[in-house]
Design a protein around this motif. Sequence first.
Motif: not given
Length: 345
Positions: A316-320
């Motif tokens: 998910v975006a920004l949740c690496e």
Amino acid sequence: MKNINDLLRDCIRGLKPYSSARDEYTGEVGVFLDANENPFNNPYNRYPDPYQRKLKEKIVAIKGAKASQLFLGNGSDEPIDLLFRAFCEPGVENVVSINPTYGMYQVAADINNIDVRKVLLTDDFELDVPALLNACDDKTKMLFICSPNNPTGNSFKKEDIETILSNFDGIVVLDEAYIDFAPEKSFLPVLEQYPKLVILQTFSKAWGMAGIRLGMAFASEEIIRVLSKIKYPYNINILTQQKASELLDHVAGKDAWVKEILAERVKVIDGLSQLSFVHKIYPSDANYLLVKTDQPKAIYNYLVDKQIIVRDRSSVALCEGCLRITIGSPDENNQLMDALAQYNK
Ligand SMILES: *Cc1c(COP(=O)(O)O)cnc(C)c1O
């Protein structure tokens, strides 16, 4: 400034809703021969109240709103879908949403063939207010904000939400599914200041009733009338209305659960912060933690082997690198901690 009527799709503005038997006659009476029901009391032979009047009175007495400002749906999913159907012309209009956030807004948009313009949160998971407002054009009907946000767990600044409410000329959907866990206040007390605000809450989280499927949408009477007009006539069944009504007599029970979950959250944060493979535990105003690790997939699979399921949010975006972990019962949290303590050993 557009009003609700301007924002509605043409086909909804002029819609004549289905009129059910229970719509036409609502008073107390001994003999109902109007709805082709089975007369033998089993005791579910009668159709439910299509407007859930008694249940709404109980809810608004606790929440502080008018019954005419409340829509009840089959989970929050129902008002989310109905809002698209009321306001967004398929293939033509669009909505703006933050990214990352709850996946259901995108799914409901896809089903209704509505483009979602996604605006990244800032690196510290705050709203990028100028970017959100810039993403809107004259075909943008709704703007979705989820606070506390799923999966990041944080609440957004009150002033940022207010700026959006004052500057976006469409429907602002504020999803407060996790508000009972947050120190921040709900926007419900200021609902009347914002005629185009829709606040979503749910019985699925703090109230412990995900299984009965009951979601709330609070908004101006005008918006509630539209949602009520386009819903399935008997969308909330008798069993759900009864169970929710019982539950509302025990608000203290919900408050005790919330208190215990928040205390457990402190314990889980403490345990996780001792683990070498945990790089960051993001601050949470909700009943889950977003946790950055170096091996999200390996840890996820390891926990599955131990029959413990968490949510892999690493793509998910920004949740690496991130897993989303729900706070469970004390025993469940102990099992999680015991399992993680053995990881890599
Ligand atoms: C869980 C959740 C809901 C609740 O959905 P229901 O359909 O009411 O169960 C709504 N919004 C968010 C952001 C959630 O995480």
